[in-house]
Design an enzyme around this catalytic site. Structure first.
Site, PDB file in Angstrom:
ATOM      1  N   LYS A 111      40.000  -6.383 -13.811  1.00  0.00           N
ATOM      2  CA  LYS A 111      41.341  -6.096 -14.313  1.00  0.00           C
ATOM      3  C   LYS A 111      41.293  -4.809 -15.122  1.00  0.00           C
ATOM      4  O   LYS A 111      40.669  -4.740 -16.180  1.00  0.00           O
ATOM      5  CB  LYS A 111      41.848  -7.247 -15.172  1.00  0.00           C
ATOM      6  CG  LYS A 111      43.281  -7.073 -15.686  1.00  0.00           C
ATOM      7  CD  LYS A 111      43.702  -8.297 -16.476  1.00  0.00           C
ATOM      8  CE  LYS A 111      45.117  -8.177 -17.011  1.00  0.00           C
ATOM      9  NZ  LYS A 111      45.520  -9.369 -17.791  1.00  0.00           N
ATOM     10  N   LYS A 125      42.881  -6.319  -9.844  1.00  0.00           N
ATOM     11  CA  LYS A 125      44.212  -5.967 -10.348  1.00  0.00           C
ATOM     12  C   LYS A 125      44.147  -4.627 -11.076  1.00  0.00           C
ATOM     13  O   LYS A 125      43.281  -4.456 -11.932  1.00  0.00           O
ATOM     14  CB  LYS A 125      44.679  -7.060 -11.318  1.00  0.00           C
ATOM     15  CG  LYS A 125      46.040  -6.830 -11.946  1.00  0.00           C
ATOM     16  CD  LYS A 125      46.379  -7.945 -12.938  1.00  0.00           C
ATOM     17  CE  LYS A 125      47.753  -7.700 -13.546  1.00  0.00           C
ATOM     18  NZ  LYS A 125      48.086  -8.711 -14.571  1.00  0.00           N
TER      19      LYS A 125
END
Length: 327
Positions: free
Chosen positions: A196, A249
């Site tokens: 992330k 992500k």
């Protein structure tokens, strides 16, 4: 007649039927996970201004949303909660009757077959907007882990099918796995936000989830967008600690990372097609600059081609509709 010795690749593109026959990557509605924002405030659903078509729902309006998703063939959702009250330790995240827990119960009662994924983080529930406990302006790693474990267990107790920790604290998968097992939830998988990045593409989400940090940023725990090898270390750690899925992500600017992670693991890899990516397409489409359907299908197909098994996307309902039209 000229002797032409070269490959004739166009033979396999000569018609729509031929192209369908040799297509290597196919997008299915079963690949899609739809994010839902649920608010504790008992007011009518409200559209997120920077994300056209995305709403914050009160509990009593979830039924129509779930019915629409099931009618479209979408069988998995990920829940984000908007509490009425926040505090410095995000206690609403792990409260037995927190908004994510209550939304989970509502959805599982309405549609037991719907797969409910619980986002497991504190940022939406803390008054400072960070993903952990704060001391002297710093996010404390180990102290935050205990609260994340409590959150995961409470979400599993409420009926969540998958726990999806998004906080990026070191050791979070290990501690959550231990907590779930200790509570008897051996069969509840963890969908880790393994990779992330501290991305500018999250802006609209912070409006949708009311989760912007009140000071500083998240760069001490989310990853530097310039780093590739770090992503592989993060993913390997989470797999070793017991993750069952690995999320990358954002997605569009990180296709190389998706492929790298895919090449490293046999676990299902999940792309999160994030809010900024959604908002840009919707804005360009509203101005008539692009063919939205073709752009969206191309984007999500490219994510699958890069190696993902599943896609978390705000376009899920649109894509399911497109696929039905084209069937």
């Amino acid at each position: 007649m000229l002797d032409k010795h070269f490959d004739r690749h166009r033979r396999l593109r000569s018609s729509a039927t031929m192209r369908d026959l040799v297509r290597e990557t196919v997008l299915h509605k079963e690949d899609l996970i739809y994010p839902i924002f649920v608010k504790e405030e008992n007011t009518p659903k409200s559209e997120v201004t920077s994300m056209p078509g995305v709403y914050q729902y009160p509990l009593h309006e979830l039924e129509s949303e779930v019915k629409e998703l099931l009618d479209l063939g979408i069988k998995a959702v990920i829940l984000f909660g908007l509490p009425d009250d926040k505090d410095d330790v995000g206690s609403g995240a792990y409260h037995q009757h927190g908004i994510v827990q209550e939304a989970t119960r509502v959805i599982k009662k309405l549609a037991p077959e719907m797969l409910v994924i619980a986002d497991t983080c504190l940022c939406e529930f803390t008054d400072h907007g960070h993903c952990g406990v704060i001391k002297e302006g710093s996010v404390l790693n180990d102290e935050s882990l205990e609260l994340l474990k409590k959150t995961a267990v409470s979400q599993a107790e409420a009926g969540a099918d998958i726990i999806a920790p998004s906080n990026m604290m070191d050791g979070f998968v290990k501690v959550i796995r231990e907590g779930l097992d200790e509570a008897g939830f051996y069969d509840i998988p963890i969908m880790s936000y393994a990779v992330k990045y501290a991305s500018a593409f999250y802006g609209p989400f912070r409006e949708a989830a009311n989760s912007a940090p009140q000071f500083g940023d998240r760069k001490t725990y989310q990853m530097d967008p310039a780093n590739r090898l770090e992503a592989l270390r993060e993913a390997a750690s989470d797999e070793k600690e017991g993750a069952d899925f690995l999320i990358v992500k954002p997605s569009l600017s990180y296709m190389d990372i998706i492929r790298d992670v895919r090449n490293q693991t046999n676990l299902p890899v999940v792309a999160y097609n994030v809010s900024g990516e959604y908002a840009m397409v919707k804005a360009a489409s509203a101005n008539g600059w692009i063919d939205e359907k073709r752009i969206v299908l191309e984007m999500l197909t490219s994510m699958k081609r890069a190696g993902v098994s599943l896609i978390i996307t705000y376009f899920a309902k649109d894509v399911a509709t497109y696929l039905r039209e084209d069937a």
